[in-house]
Design an enzyme around this catalytic site. Structure first.
Site, PDB file in Angstrom:
ATOM      1  N   ASP A 138      -7.758  10.487   4.984  1.00 44.00           N
ATOM      2  CA  ASP A 138      -7.362   9.126   4.640  1.00 44.00           C
ATOM      3  C   ASP A 138      -6.932   9.145   3.181  1.00 44.00           C
ATOM      4  OD1 ASP A 138      -7.086   6.460   4.014  1.00 44.00           O
ATOM      5  OD2 ASP A 138      -8.981   5.828   4.910  1.00 44.00           O
ATOM      6  N   PHE A 139      -5.617   9.061   2.944  1.00 43.16           N
ATOM      7  CA  PHE A 139      -5.127   9.202   1.574  1.00 43.16           C
ATOM      8  C   PHE A 139      -5.517   8.017   0.684  1.00 43.16           C
ATOM      9  CE2 PHE A 139      -1.292   8.021   4.173  1.00 43.16           C
ATOM     10  CZ  PHE A 139      -1.260   6.674   3.839  1.00 43.16           C
ATOM     11  N   HIS A 189       4.979   0.243   2.062  1.00 41.07           N
ATOM     12  CA  HIS A 189       5.281  -1.057   2.675  1.00 41.07           C
ATOM     13  C   HIS A 189       4.262  -1.453   3.748  1.00 41.07           C
ATOM     14  CE1 HIS A 189       8.040   0.412   6.250  1.00 41.07           C
ATOM     15  NE2 HIS A 189       6.889   1.031   6.227  1.00 41.07           N
ATOM     16  N   ARG A 193       8.120   5.444   3.455  1.00 44.90           N
ATOM     17  CA  ARG A 193       7.750   4.322   4.316  1.00 44.90           C
ATOM     18  C   ARG A 193       6.232   4.238   4.479  1.00 44.90           C
ATOM     19  NH1 ARG A 193      10.785   4.421   9.757  1.00 44.90           N
ATOM     20  NH2 ARG A 193       9.910   6.503   9.754  1.00 44.90           N
TER      21      ARG A 193
END
Length: 324
Positions: free
Chosen positions: A212-213, A231, A228
């Site tokens: 999980d960045f 956003h 992308r």
């Protein structure tokens, strides 16, 4: 007002295999209906609409795909068939039915429809996750142009955060033979990435990391790719991710943000349609140039340049704020 009907008709032709069969050669309505087990009259009416919007054409009583229609065959490198099915899915459609709720309350329409956020939903629905990954890969074909506008020469390590099926990282590694890549993704997307990046991984040029960045990013990279990704997230989460990149980057490192970055003035319609889609699906948005600079500054970064890409996409190159 009838745009949704046209997109449903196109997706139906994909779903029923009509464009796959026509990709094998022209066919009249009767033989096409018989081969696919469809009602001849209803199929003919569908084909008339598809011809009117430029997906098929009729010659000497037989139908064949146009250039547009040929891209809608399953297995075509463009991935447009998968994108058509994703946009027509209940996962998206049910969410858009709650657009009014999102505008009234500020909550996501997806949450109203499905009771959770997009990524938690995908973890529990593997079939939808597979469709989502394939559709996102198709929608990300623009990313292969990034090495055409940004020079990766001299870059040692590139970390692609949320890189999906690995199309962008593959293009970067092909353009920069001396670079090592790291793809950080959730489990469902990593399965597709292993296939796309397998040759680079076998050559020792690429690592695939399940993580999980939002909690942290790999240390010491020269370039962090966010294609992308921002956003999808609120300003708070986006700011946190950018701060992770700033703390972790090598000296002189860069963050590359590929998004439909809205000009501070002007109304690019495709970007604005997708901005409302982000409002439906996520707590994020398609942000303006000024909005991105405010986020970057709060994370110790600043815009160095913005480069144009196809389909209203733009590449924002960010680096550390210069020290006084």
């Amino acid at each position: 007002m009838t745009g949704a009907w046209v997109s449903r008709a196109v997706a139906t032709a994909v779903e029923l295999g009509v464009l796959d069969r026509l990709g094998e050669g022209p066919a009249d309505t009767g033989s096409l209906a018989e081969g696919l087990g469809l009602h001849p009259d209803r199929l003919d009416r569908l084909l008339r609409l598809l011809a009117a919007v430029g997906v098929v054409r009729e010659r000497d009583g037989r139908h064949e795909p146009t250039r547009v229609g040929s891209h809608l065959r399953r297995g075509h490198p463009s991935g447009m068939a998968e994108l058509a099915l994703l946009y027509d899915s209940d996962m998206f459609g049910d969410s858009w039915e709650h657009l009014a709720d999102a505008v009234r309350t500020g909550r996501t329409a997806f949450g109203e429809a499905h009771g959770t956020d997009v990524f938690s939903y995908l973890e529990r629905h593997p079939r939808d996750a597979e469709l989502y990954t394939a559709g996102m890969a198709a929608g990300g074909r623009f990313s292969t142009h990034i090495p055409d506008v940004y020079d990766f020469g001299g870059v040692r390590t590139v970390v692609d955060l949320g890189g999906g099926a690995g199309e962008l990282l593959a293009a970067v590694l092909a353009a920069a033979p001396g670079a090592h890549g790291v793809l950080v993704e959730r489990p469902a997307a990593l399965a597709a990435a292993r296939e796309r990046l397998g040759a680079f991984a076998d050559a020792g040029r690429c690592d695939l990391v399940e993580a999980d960045f939002r909690e942290g990013v790999p240390e010491g990279a020269d370039v962090y790719l966010l294609s992308r990704v921002l956003h999808n997230w609120s300003d708070e989460d986006a700011r946190g991710l950018l701060r992770h990149c700033r703390r972790s980057m090598a000296p002189g490192g860069r963050v590359l943000v590929a998004e439909r970055i809205l000009p501070d003035e002007g109304r690019p319609w495709l970007s604005l349609v997708l901005d409302v889609h982000m409002m439906v699906m996520t707590p994020g948005a398609e942000r303006t140039e000024r909005g991105y600079e405010e986020l970057l500054r709060s994370a110790g970064l600043t815009t160095r340049e913005i480069l144009d890409l196809p389909l209203e996409m733009r590449l924002l190159v960010a680096g550390p704020v210069p020290q006084p």
